[in-house]
Design a protein around this motif. Structure first.
Motif, short mmCIF file in Angstrom:
data_model
loop_
_atom_site.label_atom_id
_atom_site.label_comp_id
_atom_site.label_asym_id
_atom_site.label_seq_id
_atom_site.Cartn_x
_atom_site.Cartn_y
_atom_site.Cartn_z
N ALA A 272 -2.42 4.18 -8.91
CA ALA A 272 -1.21 3.49 -8.44
C ALA A 272 -0.13 4.49 -8.06
O ALA A 272 -0.17 5.67 -8.43
CB ALA A 272 -0.69 2.55 -9.52
N TRP A 273 0.83 3.96 -7.33
CA TRP A 273 2.05 4.70 -6.99
C TRP A 273 3.24 3.93 -7.54
O TRP A 273 3.32 2.71 -7.38
CB TRP A 273 2.19 4.85 -5.49
CG TRP A 273 1.21 5.80 -4.89
CD1 TRP A 273 -0.01 5.50 -4.33
CD2 TRP A 273 1.35 7.22 -4.80
NE1 TRP A 273 -0.62 6.65 -3.91
CE2 TRP A 273 0.18 7.72 -4.17
CE3 TRP A 273 2.35 8.13 -5.18
CZ2 TRP A 273 -0.01 9.08 -3.92
CZ3 TRP A 273 2.15 9.48 -4.92
CH2 TRP A 273 0.98 9.94 -4.31
N ALA B 83 2.34 0.31 -5.28
CA ALA B 83 1.01 -0.06 -4.81
C ALA B 83 -0.01 0.39 -5.83
O ALA B 83 0.18 1.39 -6.52
CB ALA B 83 0.72 0.60 -3.46
N THR C 242 -6.55 -4.27 -4.07
CA THR C 242 -5.24 -3.61 -4.06
C THR C 242 -4.12 -4.61 -4.36
O THR C 242 -4.30 -5.82 -4.27
CB THR C 242 -4.96 -2.96 -2.70
OG1 THR C 242 -5.02 -3.97 -1.68
CG2 THR C 242 -5.98 -1.87 -2.38
N TYR D 78 0.41 -4.81 -3.94
CA TYR D 78 1.61 -4.18 -3.41
C TYR D 78 2.85 -4.92 -3.90
O TYR D 78 2.84 -6.14 -4.05
CB TYR D 78 1.59 -4.20 -1.88
CG TYR D 78 0.51 -3.36 -1.26
CD1 TYR D 78 -0.73 -3.90 -0.95
CD2 TYR D 78 0.73 -2.00 -1.00
CE1 TYR D 78 -1.74 -3.12 -0.40
CE2 TYR D 78 -0.27 -1.22 -0.45
CZ TYR D 78 -1.49 -1.78 -0.15
OH TYR D 78 -2.48 -1.00 0.40
N LYS E 227 5.10 -4.55 1.22
CA LYS E 227 3.95 -5.18 1.87
C LYS E 227 4.09 -5.11 3.38
O LYS E 227 5.15 -5.37 3.94
CB LYS E 227 3.84 -6.64 1.43
CG LYS E 227 3.20 -6.84 0.07
CD LYS E 227 3.10 -8.32 -0.28
CE LYS E 227 2.50 -8.50 -1.66
NZ LYS E 227 2.48 -9.93 -2.06
N THR F 185 0.46 1.52 2.57
CA THR F 185 -0.96 1.32 2.33
C THR F 185 -1.47 2.36 1.34
O THR F 185 -1.26 3.55 1.54
CB THR F 185 -1.77 1.44 3.63
OG1 THR F 185 -1.27 0.50 4.60
CG2 THR F 185 -3.24 1.16 3.39
N ILE F 186 -2.14 1.89 0.31
CA ILE F 186 -2.78 2.78 -0.66
C ILE F 186 -4.25 2.93 -0.28
O ILE F 186 -4.90 1.96 0.11
CB ILE F 186 -2.60 2.27 -2.10
CG1 ILE F 186 -3.08 3.31 -3.11
CG2 ILE F 186 -3.28 0.91 -2.31
CD1 ILE F 186 -2.73 2.96 -4.56
N LEU G 262 -0.72 7.38 -0.35
CA LEU G 262 0.20 6.29 -0.05
C LEU G 262 0.76 6.56 1.35
O LEU G 262 1.56 7.49 1.53
CB LEU G 262 1.33 6.19 -1.06
CG LEU G 262 2.26 5.00 -0.85
CD1 LEU G 262 1.54 3.69 -1.13
CD2 LEU G 262 3.52 5.11 -1.73
N LEU H 72 0.62 -3.29 -11.37
CA LEU H 72 1.84 -2.58 -10.96
C LEU H 72 2.77 -2.35 -12.16
O LEU H 72 3.94 -2.01 -11.98
CB LEU H 72 2.58 -3.36 -9.87
CG LEU H 72 1.85 -3.45 -8.53
CD1 LEU H 72 2.63 -4.34 -7.56
CD2 LEU H 72 1.66 -2.07 -7.92
#
Length: 126
Positions: A35-36, A49, A59, A61, A66, A70-71, A82, A108
């Motif tokens: 994740a980010w 994400a 995935t 977001y 959104k 994009t991951i 990312l 998340l």
């Protein structure tokens, strides 16, 4: 020992793009999540994400990103990314990659992650 290192942050004008990378070592994707997250000054850390599993096809977001972020991952390079497009000033923050080795869905929530990178700064000017 699991080790994560981010790169790719920087300064960009609003509407521009950046791609962050997270190099992972000592870790197998398997039933795992990557994740980010980001944290702006004076604000709590928020999940941006996440992806689940070896294929990374599942995935999630944050609503705020959104359609713009994009991951993704490159299994051969043990790296996940990312991609950030149409950046806004409110995207300015320190960005962190995170991972755990056992999960069931792309969460998340930061408490779900055991391993963290050191962070990379993203600054978007309007």
């Amino acid at each position: 020992q699991v080790h994560l290192v981010e790169s790719g942050g920087g300064s960009v004008q609003a509407g521009g793009s950046l791609r962050l990378s997270c190099d992972v070592s000592g870790y197998t994707y398997g039933s795992s999540c990557r994740a980010w997250f980001r944290q702006a000054p004076g604000k709590e850390r928020e999940g941006v994400a996440a992806m689940y599993g070896a294929g990374g096809l599942d995935t999630a977001y944050a609503d705020s990103v959104k359609g713009r972020f994009t991951i993704s991952q490159d299994d051969a390079k043990n790296t996940f990314y990312l991609q950030m497009n149409s950046l806004k000033s409110e995207d300015t923050a320190m960005y962190y990659c995170a991972a755990n080795e056992l999960c069931s869905w792309p969460s998340l929530e930061d408490v779900k992650y055991d391993y963290w990178g050191q962070g990379t700064q993203v600054t978007v000017s309007s």
